[in-house]
Write an enzyme that holds these catalytic residues in place. Structure first.
Site, PDB file in Angstrom:
ATOM      1  N   SER A 236       0.843  -1.197   0.000  1.00 13.34           N
ATOM      2  CA  SER A 236       0.000   0.000   0.000  1.00 13.34           C
ATOM      3  C   SER A 236       0.875   1.242   0.000  1.00 13.34           C
ATOM      4  O   SER A 236       1.994   1.224   0.510  1.00 13.34           O
ATOM      5  CB  SER A 236      -0.895   0.035   1.238  1.00 13.34           C
ATOM      6  OG  SER A 236      -1.755  -1.079   1.281  1.00 13.34           O
ATOM      7  N   HIS A 250      -2.740   7.261  -4.284  1.00 13.89           N
ATOM      8  CA  HIS A 250      -2.873   6.109  -3.394  1.00 13.89           C
ATOM      9  C   HIS A 250      -2.895   4.837  -4.239  1.00 13.89           C
ATOM     10  O   HIS A 250      -3.484   4.819  -5.319  1.00 13.89           O
ATOM     11  CB  HIS A 250      -4.187   6.140  -2.605  1.00 13.89           C
ATOM     12  CG  HIS A 250      -4.499   7.445  -1.930  1.00 13.89           C
ATOM     13  ND1 HIS A 250      -5.047   8.525  -2.596  1.00 13.89           N
ATOM     14  CD2 HIS A 250      -4.347   7.834  -0.647  1.00 13.89           C
ATOM     15  CE1 HIS A 250      -5.220   9.522  -1.751  1.00 13.89           C
ATOM     16  NE2 HIS A 250      -4.800   9.133  -0.556  1.00 13.89           N
ATOM     17  N   ASN A 252      -2.960   0.220  -3.646  1.00 18.48           N
ATOM     18  CA  ASN A 252      -2.980  -0.901  -2.722  1.00 18.48           C
ATOM     19  C   ASN A 252      -3.316  -2.172  -3.498  1.00 18.48           C
ATOM     20  O   ASN A 252      -4.268  -2.186  -4.280  1.00 18.48           O
ATOM     21  CB  ASN A 252      -4.038  -0.663  -1.640  1.00 18.48           C
ATOM     22  CG  ASN A 252      -4.397  -1.925  -0.877  1.00 18.48           C
ATOM     23  OD1 ASN A 252      -5.277  -2.670  -1.293  1.00 18.48           O
ATOM     24  ND2 ASN A 252      -3.727  -2.149   0.227  1.00 18.48           N
ATOM     25  N   TYR A 253      -2.528  -3.222  -3.319  1.00 15.55           N
ATOM     26  CA  TYR A 253      -2.848  -4.534  -3.900  1.00 15.55           C
ATOM     27  C   TYR A 253      -2.562  -5.608  -2.861  1.00 15.55           C
ATOM     28  O   TYR A 253      -1.531  -5.545  -2.173  1.00 15.55           O
ATOM     29  CB  TYR A 253      -2.057  -4.776  -5.197  1.00 15.55           C
ATOM     30  CG  TYR A 253      -2.498  -3.830  -6.285  1.00 15.55           C
ATOM     31  CD1 TYR A 253      -3.715  -4.027  -6.940  1.00 15.55           C
ATOM     32  CD2 TYR A 253      -1.749  -2.702  -6.608  1.00 15.55           C
ATOM     33  CE1 TYR A 253      -4.164  -3.140  -7.901  1.00 15.55           C
ATOM     34  CE2 TYR A 253      -2.184  -1.812  -7.574  1.00 15.55           C
ATOM     35  CZ  TYR A 253      -3.393  -2.032  -8.212  1.00 15.55           C
ATOM     36  OH  TYR A 253      -3.843  -1.142  -9.149  1.00 15.55           O
ATOM     37  N   ARG A 254      -3.452  -6.589  -2.732  1.00 14.25           N
ATOM     38  CA  ARG A 254      -3.364  -7.526  -1.621  1.00 14.25           C
ATOM     39  C   ARG A 254      -3.931  -8.902  -1.985  1.00 14.25           C
ATOM     40  O   ARG A 254      -4.702  -9.049  -2.942  1.00 14.25           O
ATOM     41  CB  ARG A 254      -4.121  -6.974  -0.414  1.00 14.25           C
ATOM     42  CG  ARG A 254      -5.589  -6.730  -0.721  1.00 14.25           C
ATOM     43  CD  ARG A 254      -6.268  -5.882   0.341  1.00 14.25           C
ATOM     44  NE  ARG A 254      -7.659  -5.632  -0.021  1.00 14.25           N
ATOM     45  CZ  ARG A 254      -8.063  -4.663  -0.819  1.00 14.25           C
ATOM     46  NH1 ARG A 254      -7.178  -3.832  -1.335  1.00 14.25           N
ATOM     47  NH2 ARG A 254      -9.338  -4.513  -1.121  1.00 14.25           N
TER      48      ARG A 254
END
Length: 411
Positions: A236, A250, A252-254
């Site tokens: 993130s 911004h 974010n990868y999850r």
């Protein structure tokens, strides 16, 4: 919102329920930035192939956090939610996976050295021990950890290079229940006021509260004595340039995996990125959205419009009727058609980070600006003047119009 993964994956869940240990900070970079990682230029091309990506019923989503005690502004960004992964590195992984089982000692040593070489370009050593990563090179948890580590390194390198070789503080933390993370923060640079890129790789047993929130999102699990083993990892970032004409960003990868009582596993991916300009620049908005669309279109042309709308609808300040910025893409509970297909899609999105954003900062970081424009930037970031209303037809009013009424930037 209460049942979303945004709550589950935000600062409350990741810093309180999971916790983290003592940091071991250091500075980065150790030497001059070279502009390349693993022999691949920044912002290399994405991969293609997967079709028919699907997602489940959840609507939440935010970053895997864990550094709440060190960078509250970054954790807030993580709860609200890398660039390109070096293609050569991913090719290394593919070659390693194809080594025959009958390989000799030299082949095993070559694979080990190859992984160590890849890891040497990271901001820190991986959270998971190299011996464990070597033992499960084909496992999705290994592939995703390497992806987020490479993404963190490449984004940090691009930011430091743009900021005239500024140093990142590298904070490595451990979680006593299992796993840990690495937070990289640049503050008070020449170009960036604050820029953070954080990764978390955690595992253990889900708390009852976390399992309940997942059930509220439509997840059904087979538990044993109320226990569920899980693994979660993600990258993130929140990036704030100094110049009010350079946008905040911004991403974010999850990846999340739960092992049920019978040994079966449920898994899903989530993430996205969005742009928050202080002043609207039409060319910037088109460039940003077109880069994201190109990454999505490699897999399925229906993905960009779907995930663009999801982003517009998710990052909204309801009492103001405003979006956080001019949007981007957002998705959660992505779990079909296969792990590899969705992973390749996430990989393409990660590779789009640097080319979608860095050129915009390069373009505007030296733009002249007035004290009033700087004040408007700070007001938008901090909301410290209640119900401030800019004059009609002003540049400040122009951005507010877009925040109230999202646009299609690529058609």
């Amino acid at each position: 919102m209460a049942s979303s993964l945004g709550r589950l994956s935000g600062s409350r869940f990741w810093s309180t329920a999971l916790g983290c240990g003592s940091p071991r900070p250091r500075a980065w970079p150790p030497g001059p930035a070279t502009g390349r990682f693993c022999g691949t230029p920044l912002g290399g091309p994405g991969s293609g192939g997967a079709r028919g990506l699907g997602y489940g019923p959840g609507t939440g989503g935010a970053g895997v956090g864990g550094g709440a005690r060190r960078a509250p502004w970054l954790v807030a960004g993580l709860a609200a939610g890398l660039a390109g992964v070096a293609a050569a590195s991913l090719q290394h992984l593919a070659r390693a996976e194809m080594v025959p089982r009958t390989e000799g000692v030299s082949g095993v040593r070559e694979r080990a050295d190859e992984l160590a070489l890849r890891c040497s370009s990271f901001m820190a050593q991986p959270v998971t021990a190299l011996s464990e990563l070597r033992a499960r090179q084909g496992d999705m948890k290994t592939q995703m950890e390497l992806l987020i580590m490479e993404t963190q390194a490449q984004v940090c390198q691009a930011l430091a290079q743009l900021d005239r070789g500024a140093n990142f503080s590298v904070d490595r933390w451990e979680r006593k229940e299992g796993g840990g993370g690495i937070s990289c923060v640049l503050q008070d640079g020449h170009v960036f006021e604050k820029a953070g890129v954080s990764i978390s790789v955690v595992h253990g047993t889900l708390s009852e509260e976390a399992a309940k929130q997942m059930r509220n999102r439509g997840k059904v699990f087979k538990t044993k004595n109320g226990q569920l083993a899980f693994s979660a990892m993600g990258v993130s970032s929140v990036i704030h340039p100094k110049n009010p004409h350079a946008p905040t960003f911004h991403f974010n990868y999850r990846y999340f995996e739960v092992e049920e009582a019978d040994g079966s596993k449920q898994w899903w991916f989530g993430g996205g990125c969005d742009l928050t300009p202080t002043y609207l620049n039409q060319e910037d908005a088109v460039h940003f959205h077109k880069t994201l669309k190109d990454a999505c279109d490699q897999h399925d042309p229906s993905l960009y419009p779907k995930f663009k709308k999801w982003c517009d609808d998710y990052f909204i300040i309801k009492h103001r009727g405003e979006r956080r910025g001019i949007g981007g893409i957002f998705f959660d509970d992505l779990d079909s058609p296969s792990k590899e297909d969705v992973f390749h899609f996430v990989q393409s999105c990660a590779r789009a980070v640097v080319p979608s954003y860095i050129p915009l900062v390069q373009k505007h970081c030296n733009d002249p600006f007035t004290p009033q424009e700087k004040q408007w930037q700070q007001l938008r970031r901090g909301r410290w003047e209640y119900m401030h209303a800019p004059s009609k037809n002003s540049k400040e009013a122009e951005i507010l119009e877009v925040l109230h009424h999202p646009k299609d930037w690529v058609h």
